[in-house]
Design an enzyme around this catalytic site. Structure first.
Site, PDB file in Angstrom:
ATOM      1  N   ALA A 159       0.839  -1.202   0.000  1.00 21.36           N
ATOM      2  CA  ALA A 159       0.000   0.000   0.000  1.00 21.36           C
ATOM      3  C   ALA A 159       0.881   1.262   0.000  1.00 21.36           C
ATOM      4  O   ALA A 159       1.823   1.346  -0.774  1.00 21.36           O
ATOM      5  CB  ALA A 159      -0.972  -0.033   1.180  1.00 21.36           C
ATOM      6  N   CYS A 160       0.584   2.190   0.889  1.00 27.02           N
ATOM      7  CA  CYS A 160       1.277   3.492   0.860  1.00 27.02           C
ATOM      8  C   CYS A 160       2.753   3.392   1.211  1.00 27.02           C
ATOM      9  O   CYS A 160       3.499   4.352   1.003  1.00 27.02           O
ATOM     10  CB  CYS A 160       0.599   4.473   1.796  1.00 27.02           C
ATOM     11  SG  CYS A 160      -1.004   4.950   1.167  1.00 27.02           S
ATOM     12  N   SER A 161       3.180   2.282   1.789  1.00 24.95           N
ATOM     13  CA  SER A 161       4.598   2.171   2.145  1.00 24.95           C
ATOM     14  C   SER A 161       5.380   1.338   1.135  1.00 24.95           C
ATOM     15  O   SER A 161       6.550   1.007   1.378  1.00 24.95           O
ATOM     16  CB  SER A 161       4.740   1.579   3.549  1.00 24.95           C
ATOM     17  OG  SER A 161       4.205   2.483   4.486  1.00 24.95           O
ATOM     18  N   SER A 338       1.857   5.079  -2.520  1.00 28.23           N
ATOM     19  CA  SER A 338       3.260   5.058  -2.064  1.00 28.23           C
ATOM     20  C   SER A 338       4.134   6.118  -2.715  1.00 28.23           C
ATOM     21  O   SER A 338       5.250   6.376  -2.261  1.00 28.23           O
ATOM     22  CB  SER A 338       3.871   3.682  -2.322  1.00 28.23           C
ATOM     23  OG  SER A 338       4.231   3.527  -3.670  1.00 28.23           O
TER      24      SER A 338
END
Ligand code: CO8
Length: 377
Positions: A159-161, A338
């Protein structure tokens, strides 16, 4: 192994913007048109309490609650059509480059140019993002073929990381000697997973692609390079940000296009829980390196919400950060999963002086937090 005489560096970064944008005003006009049509068509059910009326959105709310004013979009057609409310991605044959690989290649070329590298200098490709448009063959292998890179490639989802976790993988592979030069790419095609019919989340996401080159200082031929002083990653399970869409959706005997299959979140809880986690993560990392917050010249933070970024840096610095210290790009890009912290890095690194320290940090679904401490060479 880490080698003080030959440190591992980020030697190039690339940013590719899609051709189209959607402003808050355009977005709200379309959503409200859709909501009013829905409410008119369901007037009887709404009156009898059987159907929930669609609430209206407002550009003023979006700007105040998130700081977002605009977003890039890979394909605009269809998104603002109140009878469709999702982009149209033309179907491509197996012989054509896939949409997401094309985005990745566009950003990769810019990163290669910035690092003064040729495809033959790269031996590993990582495609890291929130979603991949298919399970296999890996997009990274398609990108490898498109660019003519030898070696190996793989995809990873966090996901965002995803971007910071991929940079950590790159660092570790170079450190272990299994790679010499890693190309990590983040083709964030969020628009097909965004629920454009949901008032609470229709404004959050944008499309973009970023790419980064990681190698040893001894092979670096770049004007702007950054020693990676440290990397740190943590995950902690949370149901507050989810997408239940996946390869089993077809056999679940539920609606494969149901609301829970899109991005869904409890935004308030995310805000409250993730801000202290991220601030603590960064401060303990730089403490362990013997660096103080006042030694950090730039904070390239994940870009989900302007108030979140402001709160995290305020916790770290004990005062509000200036735009120069913690640049904001989400006003123009929205949340690009990300890629957000790397857009900030791409647009705001060249003015740093040799010896200046900066921190890249992402935070999001999982929960997941990833960070790198950099020093300009
Ligand atoms: N227009 C007008 N009013 C609205 C709107 C709108 N568009 N949306 C909500 N409202 C209303 C609400 O209904 C509510 O009304 P009431 O008070 O009457 O109940 C009021 O405005 C306030 O709503 P909220 O409490 O929800 O508003 P917040 O101030 O909390 O702001 C945010 C909402 C902006 C969502 C905020 O909570 C936030 O940004 N939180 C953090 C979110 C975050 O960082 N999430 C991470 C997500 S990304 C990620 O990790 C991975 C995703 C992978 C990619 C996905 C691709 C699709």
């Amino acid at each position: 192994m880490a080698n003080a005489n030959d440190p591992i560096v980020i030697s190039g970064a690339g940013l590719w913007n899609p051709d189209y944008t959607i402003s808050n005003d355009e977005l709200v006009l379309a959503y409200n048109g859709y909501a009013e049509k829905f409410n008119a068509e369901n007037a009887a059910g709404i009156e009898q309490g059987e159907v929930e009326a669609k609430p209206l959105s407002s550009a003023e709310f979006i700007n105040k609650a998130s700081g977002i004013n605009n977003r890039y979009i890979y394909r605009k057609e269809g998104v603002l059509d109140i009878n469709r409310m999702r982009p149209i991605l033309e179907v491509r044959s197996n012989e054509e480059v896939s949409h997401q690989a094309e985005m990745a290649v566009n950003a990769a070329k810019k990163a290669l140019e910035a690092a003064n590298k040729k495809p033959e200098d790269v031996d590993v490709v990582i495609v890291a993002c929130a979603y991949t448009q298919r399970s296999y063959p890996a997009l990274a292998i398609e990108v490898q073929a498109e660019l003519g890179i030898e070696g190996f490639g793989f995809d990873m989802l966090v996901a965002c990381s995803a971007a910071t976790f991929a940079l950590q993988r790159a660092y570790e592979m170079i450190s272990a000697g299994t790679a010499k030069c890693v190309l990590a790419i983040n083709p964030e095609l969020t628009s097909p997973q965004n629920n454009w019919r949901d008032r609470d989340s229709h404004f959050i996401f944008g499309d973009v692609a970023t790419a980064t080159i990681v190698e040893r200082a001894s092979s670096c031929q770049s004007e702007h390079s950054y020693e990676i002083l440290d990397t740190k990653a943590v995950t902690s399970f949370s149901n507050n940000i989810r997408s239940n869409f996946g390869y089993t959706s077809y056999v679940d005997d539920t609606d494969p296009y149901g609301e829970d299959k899109f991005f869904i979140q409890n935004g308030r809880k995310v805000f409250k829980e993730v801000c202290p986690m991220a601030a603590e993560h960064i401060s303990s990392q730089i403490d362990a390196l013997g660096i103080t917050v006042s030694d950090v010249t730039r904070w390239w933070l994940h870009q989900a919400n302007i108030n979140m970024n402001a709160l995290i840096v305020k916790r770290l610095l004990g005062r509000p950060a200036t735009a120069d210290e913690a640049p904001i790009v989400l006003d123009q890009y929205a949340n690009t999963a990300s890629a957000g912290s790397l857009i900030a890095f791409n647009l705001h690194h060249k003015d740093l002086q040799a010896g200046d320290t900066g921190v890249i940090c992402s935070f999001g679904a999982g929960y997941s937090i990833g960070s790198l401490v950099l020093r300009k060479r």
